[in-house]
Design a protein around this motif. Sequence first.
Motif, short mmCIF file in Angstrom:
data_model
loop_
_atom_site.label_atom_id
_atom_site.label_comp_id
_atom_site.label_asym_id
_atom_site.label_seq_id
_atom_site.Cartn_x
_atom_site.Cartn_y
_atom_site.Cartn_z
N LYS A 253 -53.46 -3.80 2.68
CA LYS A 253 -53.08 -4.44 3.95
C LYS A 253 -53.91 -3.89 5.10
CE LYS A 253 -50.57 -7.11 6.60
NZ LYS A 253 -51.18 -6.87 7.90
N ASP A 254 -54.12 -2.59 5.12
CA ASP A 254 -54.95 -1.97 6.16
C ASP A 254 -56.39 -2.45 6.06
OD1 ASP A 254 -55.43 -0.07 8.31
OD2 ASP A 254 -56.44 1.17 6.81
N SER A 256 -57.38 -5.33 4.74
CA SER A 256 -57.40 -6.74 5.13
C SER A 256 -57.42 -6.89 6.65
CB SER A 256 -56.18 -7.47 4.56
OG SER A 256 -56.20 -7.48 3.15
N ASP A 257 -56.60 -6.11 7.32
CA ASP A 257 -56.57 -6.18 8.79
C ASP A 257 -57.93 -5.83 9.38
OD1 ASP A 257 -53.92 -6.89 8.66
OD2 ASP A 257 -53.15 -4.88 9.10
N HIS A 260 -60.45 -8.72 8.68
CA HIS A 260 -60.18 -9.86 9.55
C HIS A 260 -60.61 -9.58 10.99
CE1 HIS A 260 -56.83 -11.22 6.58
NE2 HIS A 260 -58.02 -11.69 6.22
N GLY A 286 -52.44 -9.70 3.31
CA GLY A 286 -53.58 -10.19 4.07
C GLY A 286 -54.66 -10.85 3.25
#
Length: 522
Positions: A253-254, A256-257, A260, A286
């Motif tokens: 998730k980190d 992916s952020d 993005h 994400g």
Amino acid sequence: MTINQSGWKPSAPEAKDGGAPATFTGNKALMLEEVLIFEIGSTDTTGVDIVPAPKVASRLGGLAREAAIGLPGLSEPETVRHYTRLSRQNYAIDLGLFPLGSCTMKHNPRLNEKMARLPGFSDVHPLAPVDTVQGALEVIHQLAHWLVTLTGMTSVAMSPKAGAHGELCGILAIKAALEKRGEGHRKVILVPESAHGTNPATAAFAGFKVEDIPATADGRVDSDALKARLGPDVAGVMITNPNTCGLFERDLKDISDAVHAAGGYVYCDGANFNAIVGRVRPGDLGVDAMHINLHKTFSTPHGGGGPGSGPVVFSEALTPFAPLPFVEKTGEGFRLVEEETADEHHADSFGRMVAFHGQMGMFTRALTYILSHGADGLRQVAEDAVLNANYVLRSLENTLDAPFAASGPCMHEAIFSDENLADGFSTIDIAKALIDEGFHPMTMYFPLVVHGAMLVEPTETESKAALDQFIGALRSVAERAKAGDPSLKTAPHFAPRARLDETQAARKPVLVWKEPLANAAE
């Protein structure tokens, strides 16, 4: 050993097993010797009577065959026996545990097969009028719904035929999205060392430059190194989760952020989705695109057992760029959308992956599997797969080197190495000795980040008794390798064929059978 019309020709005496005499036939009780099909029948005869074809003018021009085709002429019993004997020499999931890591060779419920053989599914034709295949389209539509639901994504492309095909689908959607934004200059795809080997090949095939991201000592993506490489030339990242080391990427998730924020997209290789199905939704992490191997997570025939299928789920950002066709529910029933539409869904589709929709048999089997398990059953699939893998890991970590045992629980597969074997012994010796124990070897020398890797995936369908037998066999072979048992260097001893020179077989394969001179003279 060869056969001709005069009968068996005995071969040179074989090595004796335990003092037992060599047999004239080469058979060992019910382990039947089998030669090439060309050595059974004669190439100048046929097993059936065929009426000569009438003479007609040739329409082949200069392409007519000028020599005999050279196929062996066998009777029906000879043909049936030949292939039956070959099948007895093939290991199969219906015989025992299949420990291949990264492949998910698990039991295929017979209910799935029964459903796939129902009329209307087994005999559906891709060019049949849409109003005659409403049931088949509903199966595809319903399966698509559950794949989107299970992954927490927005849409799904059902047409990709397998994992790598799905990867290409996702990467082409990312490429189309970047071009729509006027950022076609982003030509770099970042691929961690712990990702599947097809990921960099797919990115390169799609025209991207691939750059490696190192793994940390605990077998996961070095997120700091990945973030440091992000920039205006990076199109995205291809990450496998759970990864090829059998570990969950906790920082996804980190990551992916960060991707993005830098203007890129996240492709997740979902080949290992069976370890997290019902437990984790990739969309919540994400992910922008992810393929799902129906022939792995949802237990349909895999590899030589049948065709694959690799649907790709998409985030809201990539949905407009997904390929055609897709099934849409209308007031009158279901229809195939085969042209770009003006609405926000598939408005900028990059086109088609294949001529037709997909693998109907795979869709039917996968939906049957999902509906028969239900939400609680699918969750248990992941939990049991992880439990079994950790049981194997902890049972053998004191016998074989387990490089990531200290990284916490593994996911669906356990990884070992040949680090603590005696000098001169390696993974190949362990694998060949397992054949003597009645098991297909585990995945060898993969992933590449582990020297002499042995990747074991027990799957959720194996019982504790089956796992205990495999663990005992692997422990026994490993102890022999640690003790320097010389007999391991020539294993397998009880298989139909002894150890082959695999290097020469790969570099100089013999692909054409030639009749021996002695037989030709006869």
